[in-house]
Design an enzyme around this catalytic site. Structure first.
Site, PDB file in Angstrom:
ATOM      1  N   THR A  50      -5.041  13.500   5.345  1.00 52.74           N
ATOM      2  CA  THR A  50      -3.631  13.626   5.730  1.00 52.74           C
ATOM      3  C   THR A  50      -3.440  14.881   6.586  1.00 52.74           C
ATOM      4  O   THR A  50      -2.862  14.824   7.677  1.00 52.74           O
ATOM      5  CB  THR A  50      -2.724  13.674   4.481  1.00 52.74           C
ATOM      6  OG1 THR A  50      -3.086  12.604   3.625  1.00 52.74           O
ATOM      7  CG2 THR A  50      -1.264  13.560   4.844  1.00 52.74           C
ATOM      8  N   LYS A  62       5.207   3.400   8.465  1.00 52.63           N
ATOM      9  CA  LYS A  62       4.048   4.292   8.611  1.00 52.63           C
ATOM     10  C   LYS A  62       2.768   3.458   8.617  1.00 52.63           C
ATOM     11  O   LYS A  62       1.909   3.608   9.489  1.00 52.63           O
ATOM     12  CB  LYS A  62       4.021   5.286   7.436  1.00 52.63           C
ATOM     13  CG  LYS A  62       2.862   6.244   7.479  1.00 52.63           C
ATOM     14  CD  LYS A  62       2.614   6.956   6.160  1.00 52.63           C
ATOM     15  CE  LYS A  62       3.828   7.624   5.577  1.00 52.63           C
ATOM     16  NZ  LYS A  62       3.482   8.627   4.541  1.00 52.63           N
ATOM     17  N   LYS A  93       5.520   1.790  -3.061  1.00 48.13           N
ATOM     18  CA  LYS A  93       5.427   3.138  -3.654  1.00 48.13           C
ATOM     19  C   LYS A  93       5.751   3.031  -5.133  1.00 48.13           C
ATOM     20  O   LYS A  93       6.542   2.177  -5.547  1.00 48.13           O
ATOM     21  CB  LYS A  93       6.439   4.077  -2.985  1.00 48.13           C
ATOM     22  CG  LYS A  93       6.051   5.531  -3.062  1.00 48.13           C
ATOM     23  CD  LYS A  93       5.149   5.899  -1.909  1.00 48.13           C
ATOM     24  CE  LYS A  93       4.645   7.318  -1.985  1.00 48.13           C
ATOM     25  NZ  LYS A  93       3.993   7.717  -0.739  1.00 48.13           N
ATOM     26  N   GLN A 141       7.081   3.867   4.032  1.00 47.41           N
ATOM     27  CA  GLN A 141       5.670   3.471   4.020  1.00 47.41           C
ATOM     28  C   GLN A 141       5.448   2.187   4.833  1.00 47.41           C
ATOM     29  O   GLN A 141       4.399   2.025   5.459  1.00 47.41           O
ATOM     30  CB  GLN A 141       5.220   3.272   2.567  1.00 47.41           C
ATOM     31  CG  GLN A 141       3.725   3.358   2.355  1.00 47.41           C
ATOM     32  CD  GLN A 141       3.208   4.774   2.201  1.00 47.41           C
ATOM     33  OE1 GLN A 141       3.800   5.585   1.494  1.00 47.41           O
ATOM     34  NE2 GLN A 141       2.119   5.099   2.863  1.00 47.41           N
ATOM     35  N   LYS A 194       0.857  -1.189   0.000  1.00 51.16           N
ATOM     36  CA  LYS A 194       0.000   0.000   0.000  1.00 51.16           C
ATOM     37  C   LYS A 194       0.878   1.219   0.000  1.00 51.16           C
ATOM     38  O   LYS A 194       1.829   1.313   0.792  1.00 51.16           O
ATOM     39  CB  LYS A 194      -0.889  -0.025   1.268  1.00 51.16           C
ATOM     40  CG  LYS A 194      -1.848   1.142   1.344  1.00 51.16           C
ATOM     41  CD  LYS A 194      -3.077   0.892   0.514  1.00 51.16           C
ATOM     42  CE  LYS A 194      -3.861   2.154   0.193  1.00 51.16           C
ATOM     43  NZ  LYS A 194      -3.381   2.860  -1.020  1.00 51.16           N
ATOM     44  N   ASN A 198      -2.227  19.485  -1.301  1.00 49.31           N
ATOM     45  CA  ASN A 198      -3.318  18.842  -0.592  1.00 49.31           C
ATOM     46  C   ASN A 198      -3.067  18.748   0.916  1.00 49.31           C
ATOM     47  O   ASN A 198      -3.952  19.014   1.732  1.00 49.31           O
ATOM     48  CB  ASN A 198      -3.461  17.439  -1.210  1.00 49.31           C
ATOM     49  CG  ASN A 198      -4.611  16.699  -0.631  1.00 49.31           C
ATOM     50  OD1 ASN A 198      -5.677  17.267  -0.443  1.00 49.31           O
ATOM     51  ND2 ASN A 198      -4.396  15.446  -0.315  1.00 49.31           N
ATOM     52  N   ASP A 200       0.025  10.696  -4.543  1.00 47.21           N
ATOM     53  CA  ASP A 200       1.147  11.322  -3.839  1.00 47.21           C
ATOM     54  C   ASP A 200       1.393  12.620  -4.616  1.00 47.21           C
ATOM     55  O   ASP A 200       0.491  13.080  -5.342  1.00 47.21           O
ATOM     56  CB  ASP A 200       2.374  10.385  -3.834  1.00 47.21           C
ATOM     57  CG  ASP A 200       3.424  10.810  -2.805  1.00 47.21           C
ATOM     58  OD1 ASP A 200       3.257  10.506  -1.619  1.00 47.21           O
ATOM     59  OD2 ASP A 200       4.411  11.475  -3.183  1.00 47.21           O
TER      60      ASP A 200
HETATM   61  N1  GLU Z   1       1.108   9.058  -0.527  1.00 51.08           N
HETATM   62  C1  GLU Z   1       0.500   9.016   0.772  1.00 51.08           C
HETATM   63  C2  GLU Z   1       1.552   8.707   1.827  1.00 51.08           C
HETATM   64  O1  GLU Z   1       2.671   9.126   1.690  1.00 51.08           O
HETATM   65  C3  GLU Z   1      -0.733   8.144   0.817  1.00 51.08           C
HETATM   66  C4  GLU Z   1      -0.515   6.702   0.486  1.00 51.08           C
HETATM   67  C5  GLU Z   1      -1.811   5.888   0.389  1.00 51.08           C
HETATM   68  O2  GLU Z   1      -2.866   6.423   0.693  1.00 51.08           O
HETATM   69  O3  GLU Z   1      -1.708   4.723   0.018  1.00 51.08           O
HETATM   70  O4  GLU Z   1       1.306   8.105   2.840  1.00 51.08           O
END
Ligand code: GLU
Length: 447
Positions: free
Chosen positions: A209, A114, A126, A111, A90, A240, A166
């Site tokens: 976010t 996170k 990613k 990620q 994800k 955003n 992103d």
């Molecule tokens: N790009 C966002 C991040 O850095 C969202 C990623 C997502 O929703 O999968 O967490």
């Protein structure tokens, strides 16, 4: 034992030459999980770190498309599927001219931890392309997205890999990509998140976010015996994340006084609220000159061209632009201003040197992995909504988001306390995220 992580940092350097952003995050994460590695020799024996710093899979592909003038253009597309220990890969897709494996691997590696911190069942990945959406027509963006997905579709799926947006990828691009994915696979499933609400998306995902960042900031201040209401705030960026942050700051009674764009920064001591925040949103689509038109429309604002906003005095700083926005010289400026709190909105906006300097000077740093996890957490709620074939309402989403952010802060604060590291949220977030991934990996054997 002090050098337990150095061996892996050296290995990452040797195996990933010319990718400084990836090395930067590997260094930051591995150094701070050192006490966990010391306490768990079985992790070392299981080769856990060697496996984590190597993506499970990475694909690179040609993206040919035809521009409006009839010329053939060729970009490069990528997807790095880093870890599926906790669930399907994800993470977002970034379109920007500077995209190359080093940037996507830094984002993909971050990620993993996170996503683990959210407590939800999602792995880390990613992707992206060196395509620059700025200045492209809508038809060009659509043709590019369709070509990108014509290759990517075979690598993704609702239980395999679920991309989102992103930098450079918002609701429009996700719509075009999911449209092409649906056409190729014949499936309307939860493979894409960050879709518009007209299109199967989750109410509240766009602002998630930024809202999450402010909830996290509120928890940090509370932990330190302070209140968010009444605080002055400086942010960087105008996209955003910055917009969602500005909206929630206003709702919770903080006063945003500066934001930045590619042309400089705006200082508006009367407070950036209401129609001014709405105007920031309008400017977002315009790409280049953000601050100049703002200052023209609102003459009480000062436009400082070509500068970053880190020289402005405030109670709280939230970098929401992009990686390495705050370097050592900016950290020095912030400390000289009396900065006490810095909450990272963007991914890796602060260099490792700058974080060290800030922390050594008593600044509480809220790391991006924890602070901006509300976006991906709501993406996971979007996956759940799509899998249930239902539509959730905004209030439920906001309530879940707030609960998730409070929990993330608690997890990070508890983790650093458990390892006697004081209130070091950078270490705490890395440790809490790593522990969850490590425990799952230990259950799954050497894969
Ligand atoms: N790009 C966002 C991040 O850095 C969202 C990623 C997502 O929703 O999968 O967490």
């Amino acid at each position: 034992m002090a050098n337990l992580s150095q061996k892996y940092i050296d290995l990452a350097k040797a195996k990933n030459p010319g990718e400084p952003e990836f090395i930067q995050t590997v260094e930051e994460v591995l150094t701070s999980i050192e006490p966990v590695l010391e306490a768990h020799p079985e992790y070392i024996k299981a080769g856990l770190i060697e496996r984590l710093i190597e993506p499970e899979r990475g694909v690179s592909f040609r993206v040919p498309w035809v521009d409006d003038a009839g010329n053939v253009q060729v970009n490069r597309g990528y997807r790095f599927q880093f870890s599926s220990a906790l669930g399907p890969y994800k993470g977002g897709i970034r379109f920007a001219p500077n995209v190359y494996p080093g940037i996507l691997k830094f984002l993909g590696f971050e990620q993993i931890f996170k996503n683990a911190l959210t407590g939800l069942p999602i792995g880390g990945g990613k992707g992206g392309s060196d395509f620059d959406p700025n200045g492209k027509s809508d038809a060009e963006v659509m043709r590019f997205c369709q070509s990108f997905v014509t290759e990517l579709y075979r690598h993704i799926g609702p239980n395999v890999d679920v991309p989102a947006g992103d930098l450079g990828v918002g609701g429009r691009e996700i719509g075009y990509m999911m449209g092409q994915y649906k056409r190729l696979t014949g499936q309307f499933d939860g493979t894409w998140t960050g879709k518009g609400t007209k299109n199967g998306g989750l109410a509240g995902r766009t602002e998630a976010t930024g809202y999450g960042i402010v909830f996290f900031a509120r928890e940090v201040l509370k932990h330190c015996g302070e209140e968010l209401a009444g605080k002055t705030v400086v942010i960087s960026g105008f996209g955003n994340v910055a917009w969602g942050t500005a909206c929630k700051l206003e709702q919770l009674g903080a006063k945003l006084i500066a934001f930045s764009g590619p042309d400089g920064y705006i200082l508006d001591e009367t407070g950036i609220t209401g129609e001014k925040v709405a105007y920031m949103l309008e400017l977002r689509g315009s790409g280049k000159n953000i601050c100049a038109p703002y200052a023209e429309k609102f003459p009480e604002a000062k436009f400082i061209p070509g500068e970053k906003p880190w020289g402005v005095k405030a109670d709280l700083y939230i970098p929401c632009a992009m990686q390495n926005d705050i370097r050592l010289e900016h950290a020095k400026q912030l400390v000289a201003n009396g900065c006490k709190f810095l909450i990272e909105g963007a991914n890796m906006p602060t260099t490792n040197e700058a974080i060290e300097y800030l922390q050594a000077n008593g600044v509480v740093v809220g790391p991006a992995k924890a602070a901006n996890a509300g976006g991906v957490a709501c993406s996971c709620l979007e996956m759940a909504q799509n899998a249930e074939h239902l539509i959730w309402n905004e209030e439920d989403v906001y309530a879940q988001l707030e609960g998730i952010m409070v929990r993330i802060h608690q997890l990070a604060a508890d983790a650093c306390e458990r390892y006697n590291l004081g209130y070091n949220l950078v270490a705490g977030a890395n440790i809490a995220g790593f522990e969850r991934v490590a425990e799952a990996m230990m259950c799954q054997g050497i894969v």
